[in-house]
Design an enzyme around this catalytic site. Structure first.
Site, PDB file in Angstrom:
ATOM      1  N   GLU A  87       0.859  -1.294  -0.063  1.00  0.00           N
ATOM      2  CA  GLU A  87       0.026   0.110   0.000  1.00  0.00           C
ATOM      3  C   GLU A  87       0.877   1.193  -0.008  1.00  0.00           C
ATOM      4  OE1 GLU A  87      -1.994   1.199   3.744  1.00  0.00           O
ATOM      5  OE2 GLU A  87      -1.261  -0.971   4.336  1.00  0.00           O
ATOM      6  N   CYS A 119      -3.615  -3.238   4.393  1.00  0.00           N
ATOM      7  CA  CYS A 119      -2.807  -4.510   4.732  1.00  0.00           C
ATOM      8  C   CYS A 119      -3.085  -5.905   4.234  1.00  0.00           C
ATOM      9  CB  CYS A 119      -2.700  -4.345   6.206  1.00  0.00           C
ATOM     10  SG  CYS A 119      -1.891  -2.903   6.830  1.00  0.00           S
ATOM     11  N   HIS A 243      -3.005 -10.040  11.910  1.00  0.00           N
ATOM     12  CA  HIS A 243      -2.376  -8.705  11.515  1.00  0.00           C
ATOM     13  C   HIS A 243      -2.152  -7.859  12.917  1.00  0.00           C
ATOM     14  CE1 HIS A 243      -1.663  -5.123   9.555  1.00  0.00           C
ATOM     15  NE2 HIS A 243      -2.750  -4.499  10.154  1.00  0.00           N
TER      16      HIS A 243
HETATM   17  P1  HMG Z   1      -3.654   6.270  21.524  1.00  0.00           P
HETATM   18  O1  HMG Z   1      -4.227   7.683  21.589  1.00  0.00           O
HETATM   19  O2  HMG Z   1      -2.385   6.164  22.071  1.00  0.00           O
HETATM   20  O3  HMG Z   1      -4.810   5.539  22.328  1.00  0.00           O
HETATM   21  O4  HMG Z   1      -3.820   5.654  20.183  1.00  0.00           O
HETATM   22  P2  HMG Z   1      -5.057   5.239  24.004  1.00  0.00           P
HETATM   23  O5  HMG Z   1      -4.858   6.515  24.709  1.00  0.00           O
HETATM   24  O6  HMG Z   1      -6.232   4.540  24.093  1.00  0.00           O
HETATM   25  O7  HMG Z   1      -4.013   4.283  24.470  1.00  0.00           O
HETATM   26  C1  HMG Z   1      -3.608   3.077  24.087  1.00  0.00           C
HETATM   27  C2  HMG Z   1      -3.583   2.041  25.305  1.00  0.00           C
HETATM   28  O8  HMG Z   1      -2.561   2.530  26.093  1.00  0.00           O
HETATM   29  C3  HMG Z   1      -4.736   2.223  25.957  1.00  0.00           C
HETATM   30  O9  HMG Z   1      -4.994   0.508  26.162  1.00  0.00           O
HETATM   31  C4  HMG Z   1      -4.460   2.487  27.293  1.00  0.00           C
HETATM   32  O10 HMG Z   1      -5.184   2.268  28.476  1.00  0.00           O
HETATM   33  C5  HMG Z   1      -2.737   2.296  27.370  1.00  0.00           C
HETATM   34  P3  HMG Z   1      -6.236  -0.440  25.908  1.00  0.00           P
HETATM   35  O11 HMG Z   1      -7.420   0.269  26.495  1.00  0.00           O
HETATM   36  O12 HMG Z   1      -6.194  -0.262  24.473  1.00  0.00           O
HETATM   37  O13 HMG Z   1      -5.789  -1.454  26.217  1.00  0.00           O
HETATM   38  N1  HMG Z   1      -2.168   3.332  28.104  1.00  0.00           N
HETATM   39  C6  HMG Z   1      -1.347   3.149  28.977  1.00  0.00           C
HETATM   40  N2  HMG Z   1      -0.839   1.784  29.584  1.00  0.00           N
HETATM   41  C7  HMG Z   1       0.005   1.761  30.513  1.00  0.00           C
HETATM   42  N3  HMG Z   1       0.513   3.032  31.060  1.00  0.00           N
HETATM   43  C8  HMG Z   1       0.303   4.247  30.595  1.00  0.00           C
HETATM   44  C9  HMG Z   1      -0.649   4.099  29.712  1.00  0.00           C
HETATM   45  N4  HMG Z   1      -1.498   5.245  29.146  1.00  0.00           N
HETATM   46  C10 HMG Z   1      -2.148   4.617  28.062  1.00  0.00           C
HETATM   47  N5  HMG Z   1       0.872   5.227  31.071  1.00  0.00           N
HETATM   48  C11 HMG Z   1      -3.878   3.955  18.460  1.00  0.00           C
HETATM   49  C12 HMG Z   1      -3.708   4.074  20.124  1.00  0.00           C
HETATM   50  C13 HMG Z   1      -3.930   2.595  18.312  1.00  0.00           C
HETATM   51  C14 HMG Z   1      -5.279   4.213  18.164  1.00  0.00           C
HETATM   52  C15 HMG Z   1      -3.158   4.750  17.756  1.00  0.00           C
HETATM   53  O14 HMG Z   1      -1.785   4.449  17.834  1.00  0.00           O
HETATM   54  C16 HMG Z   1      -3.378   4.769  16.250  1.00  0.00           C
HETATM   55  O15 HMG Z   1      -4.099   5.394  15.505  1.00  0.00           O
HETATM   56  N6  HMG Z   1      -2.531   3.834  15.448  1.00  0.00           N
HETATM   57  C17 HMG Z   1      -2.498   3.405  13.985  1.00  0.00           C
HETATM   58  C18 HMG Z   1      -3.823   2.850  13.630  1.00  0.00           C
HETATM   59  C19 HMG Z   1      -4.099   1.486  14.083  1.00  0.00           C
HETATM   60  O16 HMG Z   1      -2.889   0.791  14.260  1.00  0.00           O
HETATM   61  N7  HMG Z   1      -4.997   1.031  14.219  1.00  0.00           N
HETATM   62  C20 HMG Z   1      -5.230  -0.660  14.514  1.00  0.00           C
HETATM   63  C21 HMG Z   1      -6.530  -1.343  13.897  1.00  0.00           C
HETATM   64  S1  HMG Z   1      -6.478  -0.991  11.806  1.00  0.00           S
HETATM   65  C22 HMG Z   1      -5.333  -1.743  11.084  1.00  0.00           C
HETATM   66  O17 HMG Z   1      -4.709  -2.694  11.960  1.00  0.00           O
HETATM   67  C23 HMG Z   1      -4.706  -1.401   9.810  1.00  0.00           C
HETATM   68  C24 HMG Z   1      -3.500  -0.954   9.775  1.00  0.00           C
HETATM   69  O18 HMG Z   1      -2.518  -1.675   9.959  1.00  0.00           O
HETATM   70  C25 HMG Z   1      -3.542  -0.220   8.222  1.00  0.00           C
HETATM   71  C26 HMG Z   1      -3.879  -1.134   6.863  1.00  0.00           C
HETATM   72  O19 HMG Z   1      -4.693  -1.960   6.812  1.00  0.00           O
HETATM   73  O20 HMG Z   1      -3.368  -0.749   6.042  1.00  0.00           O
HETATM   74  C27 HMG Z   1      -3.444   0.183  10.569  1.00  0.00           C
END
Ligand code: HMG
Length: 405
Positions: A87, A119, A243
């Protein structure tokens, strides 16, 4: 299980390729003012691979494919189908697979193309390759399936710690030495969503992060339900591969899958270390490589447990934003442990094979990419034994590569 009336079909060899630079996510957390636990425990990420100016999706693909062919029982002149899932392609028209065809010296009688669906592209290519073989169209030849990508989000964005870069190449053949795939038995799921996208003029992806996680889980539920309806009851899945955009996504995915099997949440989570853990070792070193992520998990699993899993069944879930997904399964072939050990699948990640980049070095690489005008020459070749490097573009904007034998 093999396709009706034909030899078993599956993965004969697999190889990975990564850029030589990586970033420690604890250092990125410090630079971004984020508690390190958020990345290391919250997202379950450790390091991310960073592409340099002379790496691109073509070089990553070619370097992985060279290794996969060198360790396959099949030769380059036996390849009759070459598909690259990506991609982050380098041209709107010319496919990465054509560059690969030239760099690898594949025969002219070969179906060569690129597959895009976020992906999911490489999985579309893999399923097509297995069906090509099962149809008899291969006439004894083999297929080369390569997944290659450089995952970029905006500096400082929530997606930044989930970047990565790398490629996975697989030779798909009859009577494979690693994994027999259950051809014709998979569960599909698709839905039109805007969870993650990258408009044509952008290098960095745009994402509705929390929504993307939900889309992934919905797709897993849909594909897994379709798979269970399609597949006659078989042996239980000894391992599950997902994935892996970041490690925590695999935790959430496996919890959901095992709850769908009837376990409660605690019992589902208790199976994670044994059923998924070994498949995450490589991605913890590399990050999200988009199309190759599921197959990186497979390489990691075969490297760690190939011998122990001989004869056992493994499930695989591929997700591509947008979205499309598929759940399918395969069986680790007797003898695969020794074959995988001989392939030295983790060698590109070994101590000394890569260099840690400081955060200022990483940011400088990204800023230089952003400053590069479209069509501007990239970099002079950095010759390195046994690898393919990007040299830049010529006056007619044709990309140039250096392939060191
Ligand atoms: P974020 O703003 O970091 O989310 O975004 P958050 O604030 O909810 O924190 C993430 C986790 O960290 C949470 O845990 C928090 O509790 C924890 P969860 O509730 O999920 O179990 N946390 C902590 N833990 C320990 N100590 C702390 C602490 N603070 C918070 N101090 C997000 C996270 C994945 C949304 C972001 O990184 C993102 O947008 N990533 C890119 C998109 C992505 O990977 N999506 C995955 C599904 S889509 C996919 O897989 C397709 C893709 O590969 C593309 C394609 O297909 O081409 C992306």
């Amino acid at each position: 299980m093999s396709a009706p009336g034909s030899a078993p079909i599956g993965i004969d060899s697999i190889a990975i390729s990564v850029p030589r630079g990586y970033v420690e996510l604890a250092e990125l957390a410090a630079a971004r003012g984020v508690p390190p636990d958020k990345y290391e425990k919250g997202l379950l990420v450790t390091r991310m691979a960073i592409a340099a100016a002379d790496d691109d999706p073509v070089t990553l693909a070619a370097n992985a494919a060279r290794r996969a062919l060198a360790t396959s029982a099949r030769r380059a002149d036996e390849i009759g189908y070459c598909v690259v899932g990506t991609e982050t392609a380098v041209d709107h028209s010319k496919p990465v697979a054509s560059y690969l065809h030239g760099l690898l010296g594949l025969p002219p009688r070969c179906r060569v193309f690129e597959a895009k669906h976020a992906c999911f592209g490489a999985t579309a290519g893999l399923l097509g390759a297995t069906e090509w073989l099962a149809s008899g169209a291969g006439r004894g030849r083999a297929a080369l399936v390569v997944a290659t990508d450089i995952a970029r989000y905006e500096l400082g964005s929530a997606g930044e710690p989930t970047q990565g870069a790398g490629a996975v190449a697989m030779v798909i053949a009859e009577r494979p030495r690693l994994v027999e795939l259950e051809v014709g038995h998979s569960g599909s799921y698709a839905r039109d969503v805007h969870d993650f996208w990258r408009p044509l003029h952008r290098k960095e992806a745009l994402v509705d992060g929390k929504f993307s996680v939900q889309c992934y889980l919905d797709a897993l539920a849909g594909a897994y339900a379709a798979w269970r309806e399609t597949v006659p009851a078989g042996a239980p899945l000894a391992r599950s591969l997902y994935h892996v955009p970041y490690g925590k996504m695999a935790v959430k995915a496996h919890r959901q899958r095992r709850i769908l099997d009837g376990l409660d949440e605690a019992a589902a989570d208790a199976t994670f270390a044994g059923e998924v853990g070994a498949s995450l070792r490589f991605s913890m070193e590399i990050g999200n490589i988009y199309t190759g992520s599921l197959y990186l998990a497979l390489a990691s699993l075969l490297d760690a447990e190939g011998g122990a899993l001989e004869g056992r069944r493994i499930g695989m879930f591929s997700y591509g934003s947008g979205c499309g997904a598929e759940f399918f399964a395969g069986r680790v072939v007797p003898g695969a442990g020794a074959v995988a050990a001989g392939m030295k699948l983790g060698a590109p990640l070994a101590e000394g094979a890569r260099r840690k980049l400081s955060i200022p070095e990483y940011e400088a690489i990204r800023r230089a990419e952003e400053a590069l005008a479209p069509g501007a020459p990239g970099v002079a070749a950095l010759a390195e034994n046994g690898s393919v490097r990007f040299r830049g573009v010529d006056a007619a904007e044709r990309r140039q590569y250096l392939a060191v034998p």
